[in-house]
Enzyme design. Structure first.
Site, PDB file in Angstrom:
ATOM      1  N   GLY A  30      -8.252  -1.375   4.051  1.00  0.00           N
ATOM      2  CA  GLY A  30      -9.126  -0.502   4.822  1.00  0.00           C
ATOM      3  C   GLY A  30      -8.312   0.323   5.794  1.00  0.00           C
ATOM      4  N   GLY A  64      -6.064   0.965   8.334  1.00  0.00           N
ATOM      5  CA  GLY A  64      -5.063   0.107   8.947  1.00  0.00           C
ATOM      6  C   GLY A  64      -4.951   0.252  10.444  1.00  0.00           C
ATOM      7  N   ARG A  78       3.626   7.995   9.175  1.00  0.00           N
ATOM      8  CA  ARG A  78       2.519   7.114   9.577  1.00  0.00           C
ATOM      9  C   ARG A  78       2.681   5.734   8.901  1.00  0.00           C
ATOM     10  NH1 ARG A  78      -1.565   4.120   6.596  1.00  0.00           N
ATOM     11  NH2 ARG A  78      -3.222   3.698   8.056  1.00  0.00           N
ATOM     12  N   THR A 109       0.824  -1.213   0.000  1.00  0.00           N
ATOM     13  CA  THR A 109       0.000   0.000   0.000  1.00  0.00           C
ATOM     14  C   THR A 109       0.855   1.259   0.000  1.00  0.00           C
ATOM     15  OG1 THR A 109      -1.833   1.099   1.153  1.00  0.00           O
ATOM     16  CG2 THR A 109      -0.106   0.223   2.522  1.00  0.00           C
ATOM     17  N   GLY A 166       0.812   1.991   8.341  1.00  0.00           N
ATOM     18  CA  GLY A 166      -0.472   1.302   8.467  1.00  0.00           C
ATOM     19  C   GLY A 166      -0.315  -0.160   8.851  1.00  0.00           C
ATOM     20  N   ASP A 167      -1.357  -0.929   8.600  1.00  0.00           N
ATOM     21  CA  ASP A 167      -1.368  -2.350   8.981  1.00  0.00           C
ATOM     22  C   ASP A 167      -0.620  -3.233   7.984  1.00  0.00           C
ATOM     23  OD1 ASP A 167      -3.373  -1.680   7.077  1.00  0.00           O
ATOM     24  OD2 ASP A 167      -4.440  -3.547   7.509  1.00  0.00           O
TER      25      ASP A 167
HETATM   26  N1  GLY Z   1      -4.701  -0.635   4.968  1.00  0.00           N
HETATM   27  C1  GLY Z   1      -3.684   0.217   4.544  1.00  0.00           C
HETATM   28  C2  GLY Z   1      -3.351   1.315   5.435  1.00  0.00           C
HETATM   29  O1  GLY Z   1      -4.116   1.647   6.331  1.00  0.00           O
HETATM   30  O2  GLY Z   1      -2.299   1.899   5.272  1.00  0.00           O
END
Ligand code: GLY
Length: 325
Positions: free
Chosen positions: A227, A229, A203, A193, A205-206
């Protein structure tokens, strides 16, 4: 042999299946499938030409997990290298102790392994969208280079204030997921991503967090998320689903439980969440907080992929305390 992917994986799933049919591993298939999405300039949530952070810089996150060994490789906040999944794969493959490299360390590693570098990672079109967004929240889009090569907006407001204003729930997160089971029954899972549009610099994410956005275990199955993260990080969503499988729940029930756990999250920012999952018997599911979302799948005997609607698990959205559309 089977591959499942988020719907934006359609551009890479045929290549990924070809890899499996030629005897490649699940890891190979996942990497090849995701690379096609990372190179796609029309996908603004992954790789090249993704939405940048609030400073107009593209920072990529990715991870890949091997269900045979639970070995994993991940990169976060990586700039200048479009194929984040391949760099993550090399973090996994090279005989070294680390799982996750971030920022300048990830970029240094990418250079050391001669990862493909594209220099300019954003088209003028996406730069214009970023400038428009800043203008819409009344911020200057002039950027200044500091002596340490970092970038700053000339706007005097704290970046966090600007991020809160600029963040757009519709563009908060997009991601690509691929899960493959190869000819010998090995499972691998990959996620990549560019993260939230207009995110705070740094930042993460997940997607590069094993257990949050990605988990694979040959003994039970695999799960990957797209979504918001932050929610998957807080609830360890991918690992939760696989753990529910280990506890004996069916794949469908494990998916519902992992999604329902997100309802208990407090705070003012709750957005959309989606997951896909595969069990060791080759069954697959997709779930989403939003109606109409789909995922794709392809068995070895299919000429092209199929598309299935995801089951909806409702989780009321909150955006700074207010419901979001
Ligand atoms: N799911 C990707 C993000 O939140 O970065």
């Amino acid at each position: 042999m089977i591959i499942i992917a988020s719907h934006n994986g359609a551009i890479g799933i045929a290549d990924a299946m070809r890899v499996l049919k030629h005897g490649g591993s699940a890891l190979d298939a996942v990497e090849i499938g995701i690379r096609a999405v990372e190179a796609n300039p029309a996908d603004h949530s992954v790789g090249y030409n993704g939405y940048p952070n609030i400073l107009g810089e593209l920072e990529l996150d990715a991870s890949i997990m091997d269900g045979r060994t639970l070995n994993s490789g991940a990169v976060a906040l990586m700039r200048g290298f479009p194929y984040a999944i391949s760099v993550a794969r090399q973090v996994l493959e090279r005989d070294q102790p680390h799982v996750l490299l971030a920022g300048q360390g990830a970029e240094r590693f990418a250079r050391e392994i001669d990862a493909e570098s594209w220099g300019e990672m954003l088209t003028d079109e996406i730069k214009a969208v970023w400038r428009e967004r800043l203008a819409a929240v009344g911020a200057t889009h002039r950027v200044a280079r500091n002596s340490d090569e970092s970038t700053e907006l000339t706007d005097e407001r704290p970046l966090l204030d600007l991020v809160k204003l600029a963040t757009d729930p519709e563009r908060v997160a997009g991601t690509v997921n691929f899960i493959a089971m190869d000819g010998v029954g090995d499972i691998a899972c990959g996620v990549s991503t560019s993260g939230w549009a207009w995110k705070y610099p740094g930042r993460i994410g997940d997607s590069p967090i094993i257990g949050a956005g990605n988990y694979a275990d040959n003994r039970t199955g695999a799960c990957a998320c797209t979504g918001m993260g932050e929610m998957a990080i807080r609830a360890s969503t991918a690992r939760s689903l696989v753990l529910y499988l280990q506890m004996g729940l069916s794949l469908a029930e494990a998916g519902r439980r992992a999604m329902s756990d997100l309802r208990d999250l407090g705070g003012g920012y709750i957005g959309g969440m989606n997951l896909i999952a595969l069990d060791r018997d080759g069954n697959h599911v997709g779930l989403s907080t939003d109606a109409g979302r789909t995922y794709i799948f392809q068995h070895a005997d299919m000429d092209t992929h199929g598309e299935v609607e995801r089951e909806v698990v409702e989780i009321p959205s909150r955006w700074a305390g207010a419901p979001c559309a």
